[in-house]
Each structure stands twice: as structure tokens, then as C-alpha cells.
Design a protein around this motif. Structure first.
Motif, PDB file in Angstrom:
ATOM      1  N   LEU A   1       0.481  -1.198  -0.631  1.00 34.40           N
ATOM      2  CA  LEU A   1      -0.180   0.213   0.000  1.00 34.40           C
ATOM      3  C   LEU A   1       0.823   1.128   0.080  1.00 34.40           C
ATOM      4  CD1 LEU A   1      -2.788   1.234   0.298  1.00 34.40           C
ATOM      5  CD2 LEU A   1      -2.550   1.006   2.177  1.00 34.40           C
ATOM      6  N   GLU A   2       0.917   2.078  -0.746  1.00 39.91           N
ATOM      7  CA  GLU A   2       1.436   3.055  -1.305  1.00 39.91           C
ATOM      8  C   GLU A   2       0.606   4.007  -1.031  1.00 39.91           C
ATOM      9  OE1 GLU A   2       5.169   1.501  -4.796  1.00 39.91           O
ATOM     10  OE2 GLU A   2       2.976   3.340  -5.137  1.00 39.91           O
TER      11      GLU A   2
ATOM     12  N   VAL B   1      -9.600  18.031  -5.922  1.00 38.78           N
ATOM     13  CA  VAL B   1     -10.843  16.467  -5.388  1.00 38.78           C
ATOM     14  C   VAL B   1     -10.193  15.616  -5.039  1.00 38.78           C
ATOM     15  CG1 VAL B   1     -11.474  14.956  -6.800  1.00 38.78           C
ATOM     16  CG2 VAL B   1     -10.632  16.915  -8.306  1.00 38.78           C
ATOM     17  N   TRP B   2      -9.165  15.030  -4.629  1.00 40.48           N
ATOM     18  CA  TRP B   2      -8.963  14.115  -3.854  1.00 40.48           C
ATOM     19  C   TRP B   2      -7.358  14.333  -2.674  1.00 40.48           C
ATOM     20  CZ3 TRP B   2     -11.633  10.854  -5.730  1.00 40.48           C
ATOM     21  CH2 TRP B   2     -11.619  10.453  -7.772  1.00 40.48           C
ATOM     22  N   GLY B   3      -7.826  15.497  -2.159  1.00 45.49           N
ATOM     23  CA  GLY B   3      -7.255  15.990  -1.305  1.00 45.49           C
ATOM     24  C   GLY B   3      -5.848  15.904  -1.016  1.00 45.49           C
ATOM     25  N   SER B   4      -4.631  16.090  -0.082  1.00 48.22           N
ATOM     26  CA  SER B   4      -3.433  16.029  -0.016  1.00 48.22           C
ATOM     27  C   SER B   4      -2.203  14.311  -0.070  1.00 48.22           C
ATOM     28  CB  SER B   4      -2.691  16.677   1.194  1.00 48.22           C
ATOM     29  OG  SER B   4      -3.081  15.680   2.685  1.00 48.22           O
ATOM     30  N   VAL B   5      -3.259  13.772  -0.755  1.00 49.53           N
ATOM     31  CA  VAL B   5      -2.494  11.830  -0.985  1.00 49.53           C
ATOM     32  C   VAL B   5      -3.565  11.814  -1.693  1.00 49.53           C
ATOM     33  CG1 VAL B   5      -0.679  12.308   1.578  1.00 49.53           C
ATOM     34  CG2 VAL B   5      -3.099  10.964   1.368  1.00 49.53           C
ATOM     35  N   VAL B   6      -2.910  10.770  -2.449  1.00 51.66           N
ATOM     36  CA  VAL B   6      -4.274   9.269  -3.216  1.00 51.66           C
ATOM     37  C   VAL B   6      -2.888   7.959  -2.385  1.00 51.66           C
ATOM     38  CG1 VAL B   6      -5.379  10.660  -4.822  1.00 51.66           C
ATOM     39  CG2 VAL B   6      -2.709   9.776  -4.812  1.00 51.66           C
ATOM     40  N   HIS B   7      -3.621   6.417  -2.600  1.00 51.43           N
ATOM     41  CA  HIS B   7      -2.881   5.564  -2.134  1.00 51.43           C
ATOM     42  C   HIS B   7      -3.056   4.978  -3.649  1.00 51.43           C
ATOM     43  CE1 HIS B   7      -3.332   7.123   1.811  1.00 51.43           C
ATOM     44  NE2 HIS B   7      -4.552   7.295   1.442  1.00 51.43           N
ATOM     45  N   ARG B   8      -1.719   3.591  -3.294  1.00 46.68           N
ATOM     46  CA  ARG B   8      -1.629   3.288  -4.742  1.00 46.68           C
ATOM     47  C   ARG B   8      -1.416   1.154  -4.289  1.00 46.68           C
ATOM     48  NH1 ARG B   8       2.077   2.884  -9.645  1.00 46.68           N
ATOM     49  NH2 ARG B   8       3.303   3.061  -7.442  1.00 46.68           N
ATOM     50  N   LEU B   9      -3.049   0.176  -4.170  1.00 44.73           N
ATOM     51  CA  LEU B   9      -2.834  -0.541  -3.788  1.00 44.73           C
ATOM     52  C   LEU B   9      -2.185  -1.613  -4.458  1.00 44.73           C
ATOM     53  CD1 LEU B   9      -3.035  -2.986  -1.596  1.00 44.73           C
ATOM     54  CD2 LEU B   9      -4.845  -3.651  -2.532  1.00 44.73           C
TER      55      LEU B   9
END
Length: 607
Positions: free
Chosen positions: A568-569, A581-589
Motif C-alpha cells: 500500500l503506497e 478533488v482528492w485531497g493531499s494524498v492518494v493511495h495505490r494498492l
């Protein structure tokens, strides 16, 4: 019959009367109709106009223009140029609504500032200067782009509505406006047919209706030569016809929802103006696929202001769109659901989105008085030409899961390498997401486009196959895309990757309220799954990830626990458009998928 066919089928006398009487028939009276203008709703416009007068006019600087070539930044010049057009448009509206000399002077100041710009073209499009190895545009060789079209639109509609008052207050300004419009727009349009946006090579995109529609207004309201005016309008009609015929029969838009407003909706505005000046004799609304095109926004709606976003576009776009255009479109095609969606956004949209559109909206009483009803949210929409399926848990409601599955190819307009990707939204809010459009820079439409992380396939909900991402180009595509019922898509992704064999099935189980993704591949193919996530991870363990969505709900991702927890990054979002739209961070699994198959489920999480 095509648009061009309908135009040519009109009696010559009808076309002649339409062109010669266009100013009277456009539906927007001039400033002298004080009783009408004084009765229009004016609060938001006058509030904005008063605030504008407290600020200095935007300054357009060469150093900002040159930044496109120096460091790739476009917005340093494009933003103040847009503010100048916007402020001028607001002043024109305020002058029409009030008839006051202070706003008339404000409008005249803005109009002359527009006329005095060295170029109306945006630096990113100024290929003439680039070819000379320069960063200064040459007024003698104007480039007709979106910036030029947007500027002449302000001049044309301002002249239409303020004409008599400008003649009295600032004699000579209208002559200057006509001269600039002729030199920068009308003559280049007539004499140079090499503009890429004409689509003569078969490549059509939103520039075509966007520019043609503004050239049309310039010809009708500013050109005093009847022969030249007719030549321009005939060419505009041919160009719009070419664009419409290139659009898919299913009413889809490969440029996505955000650019629908600057593609099909621009087309509708131009056709409406032609229909008005012919007193309805033109009637283009039954030309295929006009009725289907009007339904695209409701088909892409997730609810609560969220939309399915493919290509360059925001999943939560600004509601300030010209929804009145869609409402009139629905009225002309008799589509109550189209009208209902538009009316639902009427009071959410407050900006001046183009002077012409704002003026038409102000005098449209049916739009102002339209009843607001719940937004139509189709149970399922399948667009076979653009290969896009959208299915929701229950028609008419944003509650529960909504699923969007995309096929297509990697040479679409505003392309992302996203063949086979999907979006899953819970209660309208995307959880597995398409990040959408970043702020445009010099590389956005260059051969370096795919250096941008958000357009690469590894940042979409598709796997990496045999260590390779998807690549750009029409050869990389989905095949054998089939929809079963109205809630399951199957497609072959083997031709979306340089190697490997992969099939994907994505479905929405309405009874059990589960989104299910199943990938199968041939022996010897290595698959690593990638999923892009918005929200806040709150639990992560082998076979399970729970995410608090941006809407406050809980979504649970599940997979075979034997594959482990995966990686999980978290990535910091350093782009203003994406952060809104997405805020300060997004994640990638990232999950190594094992042997021959992989299944992911999404369910509503429990608190």
C-alpha cells in the motif's frame, strides 16, 4: 439529413434573411430595451462587477507568456488572460442590466484592453512563434486558436448588446472591435484552411465546435460585408457538420464529461444560434446523434456532484457550467430527463461561463422558471461505440455502489493509458478512482505526455503485465467487449499490452451489493494488479483493506488472503487541480496476483 444538408436545403431567401437579420433574431436585445433588462435577475452579476471595480485590471506580461518556452508553465499567462475576458464579460452584463455609465465605461475599458493585446493566442498554441524560434507573437500572422476564439466571442456579444450605448459613450470603439476581429479571426478563418481543428484530416476534437461557434458569432454580429459573412457561415456549417458526423452514434464522448461541455455542448450552442436566426427553420435537433449526445451528462453522473471521468477531466468538476444550454437542448428534443438534470444544477452554477451563453440564459424565462426535481440517475448506461458501461445499484439513487468500466484504445482525445480500467463509487463518492486531469503544462500535449504519472496505466485500475505498462497508440486496445445484462462487462485486454494474454470481468451484484473484478490470464503471463484509491485507509491486512471514503463511508476491498497484504503506497498530491478533488494524498494498492486468476471484491464496510 446532415447539418450541412439542412442548411443548404433552406430556401436562399430564408438563409439570406437569417444572415442579414441575425442581430435582431439572436434572441438577445440590445441595451436600449431597458424594461426587459431591468427585470432580469442581477444580484450575483452586480456583486461580482462591483468587486471587480475594486481591483486593478489584470496585467498580461511577456515574461509570463514566455514561461511556456522557458519552464513549461502555461497558467502564468492563461490565467490573467482569462480573468481579463471574464471581467470584461461581467462588466458587459452589468452594463446591460443597469444601463449605468460606470459599468458601460468598465466594459469599454475591458473591450479596448482586449483589442490592444499583441496576440489573443495562448502560448501553448503559438506554433508560428515557435517555428521562428521566438517567444513574441507577430500581430501580422495571427494564430487562430481557442484563446482567439474566446476573445472574439466577448467582442461579438458585447457589440450585439451594448452597440448603441458604445456608439454614444465611446465613438470609435466598435470600429476598432470590428477591425481586430477581422484581422485576427475572420480573415485567417477564410484564407487559411490548414488549421488542424478544422478536422479536414479526419481527426476531430472539441476545438472544432468551440472555435467554429465563436467565429459564427463574430461573422453574424461584427462583419458588415454580406458576401463575406455568408462565406464564413457556410464554412462554419460545414465544419460543425464534420464534427457531428465524427461523433459516435451512442452519444458518447471519448474526451470525457469535462470536455463534453467544450465539445458537444459547444456544438449545441452554435446550432441553437443558427436555429434562432432562421426562426426555427433550420431545426438541427433531430440530426443523429443529437438526442443521444444530450443524455451523456446524466449517464456519467455518479450523484452529489461526482461524475465518471475518463481521459482529462475532474471527477468532481466545477458546477459552473452552462446548464441552460442543456436545458434548451432538452426542450428542443422533448427530453424531460435532460431538462430535469439541467434544472437541478441551475442554482449551483453562479459564474459567467461565456458572455454569449450568459446573455442567452438571462433572457430565457423557461430556464429561470424550470422546476427543480431529483436528478435522473439511470440504472445502467452502455455506450458501445466508446466502450463504456455505467451501472448503479438502483436507478434514480446514488445510494450504494456505482460501477463504470472502460474499454476503448490508447489513442483517444485527451488520452490516458487506461484500457480496461474501472471506477467504483460508494454512495456517489469514488473509492477506486481515475485521478483525472492535472494542471496543463508544456508537456501535456507533447511527446512527453506520458511522463505525467496520472496518465500512465500504472496509476489506473489495470494490471502491469509481464512487467510492462500499457503504451500509447491506437494499436493498444480492448477487444471482445461484451455486456451481459446491464451490470457485467467482459473484455479481452491482451491487445492492450505488449505481451501476455489477459481477460477481465467486472460486475455489480445488486442483490448482494458487491462489485467484483475477475482477471484471468494464460500460463506464463505475469500479472501485478494496481488499484488507485481515494480516501483514508483504516485497516490493512492480508486479503483485506478498509477505506474511509471522502464522503465518510466505509468501503472494504477483499482478495485471497493467501496473496498477502500487498503493498500500500501513499503519494502526496502536488498538483492544485488534483488536490481540490482528492485531497493531499492518494493511495495505490499493488498485489502480485499469483497463478492464472485474481478476484477483487468491494463491499460496504461496517463500523
Amino acid at each position: 439529413m446532415t447539418i450541412a444538408g439542412r442548411w443548404q436545403a433552406l430556401e436562399p431567401a430564408v438563409r439570406s434573411a437569417a444572415l442579414n437579420s441575425a442581430r435582431d433574431r439572436a434572441g438577445v436585445p440590445d441595451i436600449e430595451r431597458r424594461a426587459l433588462w431591468a427585470s432580469r435577475p442581477s444580484g450575483a452579476v452586480l456583486e461580482r462587477a462591483a468587486a471587480d471595480r475594486l481591483r486593478p485590471w489584470p496585467r498580461l506580461l511577456l515574461s509570463d507568456f514566455a514561461r511556456y518556452w522557458r519552464d513549461g508553465v502555461r497558467t502564468a499567462y492563461e490565467n490573467p488572460a482569462g480573468e481579463l475576458r471574464q471581467r470584461t464579460s461581467t462588466a458587459v452584463l452589468a452594463a446591460a442590466l443597469t444601463g449605468s455609465e460606470e459599468y458601460l465605461d468598465e466594459a469599454a475599458d475591458g473591450l479596448l484592453l482586449l483589442c490592444e493585446q499583441t496576440t489573443w493566442c495562448w502560448a501553448a498554441h503559438e506554433s508560428f512563434a515557435t517555428a521562428r524560434g521566438e517567444v513574441v507573437a507577430d500581430p501580422g500572422t495571427p494564430y487562430l486558436d481557442l484563446g482567439a476564439a474566446e476573445t472574439v466571442e466577448v467582442l461579438a456579444w458585447a457589440d450585439l448588446v451594448l452597440g448603441p450605448a458604445l456608439d454614444e459613450r465611446v465613438p470609435g470603439l466598435r470600429r476598432r472591435i470590428r477591425s481586430e476581429a477581422s484581422q485576427r479571426v475572420i480573415e485567417p478563418f477564410l484564407t487559411d484552411r490548414r488549421w488542424h481543428w478544422l478536422g479536414l484530416d479526419g481527426h476531430l476534437h472539441n476545438w472544432n465546435p468551440w472555435i467554429h461557434g465563436h467565429v459564427l458569432a463574430a461573422a453574424l454580429f461584427l462583419d458588415t460585408d454580406p458576401v463575406r459573412r455568408e462565406q464564413v457561415v457556410d464554412l462554419v456549417v460545414d465544419g460543425l457538420d464534420r464534427y457531428l458526423q465524427a461523433l459516435p452514434a451512442d452519444g458518447g464522448c471519448d474526451e470525457g464529461y469535462a470536455y463534453w461541455w467544450n465539445g458537444p455542448a459547444r456544438l449545441a450552442s452554435a446550432l441553437e444560434l443558427l436555429d434562432r436566426i432562421t426562426l426555427g427553420a433550420f431545426d438541427p435537433w433531430r440530426c443523429a446523434p443529437m438526442e443521444e449526445l444530450a443524455r451523456y451528462p446524466q449517464r456519467m453522473a455518479l450523484g452529489a456532484g461526482w461524475f465518471v471521468n475518463v481521459g482529462d477531466g475532474s471527477a468532481r468538476p466545477n458546477p459552473d457550467q452552462p446548464w441552460d444550454v442543456l436545458h434548451r437542448w432538452g426542450r428542443r428534443t422533448g427530453d424531460r430527463e435532460v431538462m430535469a438534470q439541467a434544472a437541478g444544477y441551475r442554482d449551483r452554477s453562479t459564474a459567467v461561463v461565456g458572455l454569449g451563453r450568459a446573455l442567452v440564459a438571462l433572457v430565457d424565462d423557461d430556464w429561470r422558471e424550470a422546476a427543480v426535481v431529483p436528478e435522473p440517475l439511470p440504472r445502467s448506461s452502455w455506450l458501445p461505440d466508446v466502450q463504456l458501461l455505467v451501472a448503479r445499484q438502483e436507478g434514480g439513487s446514488s445510494a450504494g455502489w456505482t460501477l463504470a468500466v472502460k474499454g476503448g484504445n490508447n489513442d483517444e482525445n485527451h488520452n490516458h493509458n487506461d484500457v480496461g480500467s474501472f471506477i467504483a463509487a460508494l454512495d456517489a463518492v469514488p473509492v477506486l478512482v481515475d485521478l483525472g486531469q492535472p494542471t496543463y503544462t508544456a508537456i501535456s500535449f507533447s511527446d512527453r505526455r506520458y511522463e505525467q504519472w496520472v496518465v500512465r496505466s500504472e496509476w489506473h485500475n489495470v494490471p502491469v503485465v509481464d512487467g510492462r505498462e500499457q503504451e500509447a497508440g491506437s494499436r493498444w486496445r480492448a477487444t471482445d467487449f461484451a455486456v451481459h445484462g446491464d451490470d457485467r462487462a467482459e473484455l479481452d485486454l491482451s491487445e492492450a499490452y505488449p505481451t501476455g494474454s489477459l481477460r477481465r470481468s467486472v460486475s455489480l451484484d445488486r442483490r448482494d451489493q458487491v462489485v467484483r473484478v475477475v482477471d484471468n490470464w494464460a500460463a506464463g503471463t505475469e500479472v501485478v494488479e494496481h488499484f488507485v484509491i481515494a480516501g483514508r485507509p483504516v485497516a490493512h491486512e492480508p486479503g483485506r483493506l478498509v477505506v474511509e471514503t471522502l464522503g465518510g463511508g466505509l468501503a472494504e476491498l477483499g482478495w485471497d488472503a493467501g496473496l498477502g497484504a500487498g503493498k500500500l503506497e501513499t503519494l502526496a498530491v502536488d498538483d492544485e487541480m488534483l488536490e481540490r478533488v482528492w485531497g493531499s494524498v492518494v493511495h495505490r494498492l499493488i498485489l502480485a496476483a499469483g497463478n492464472n486468476s485474481f478476484e477483487l471484491t468491494l463491499t460496504r464496510g461496517l463500523r
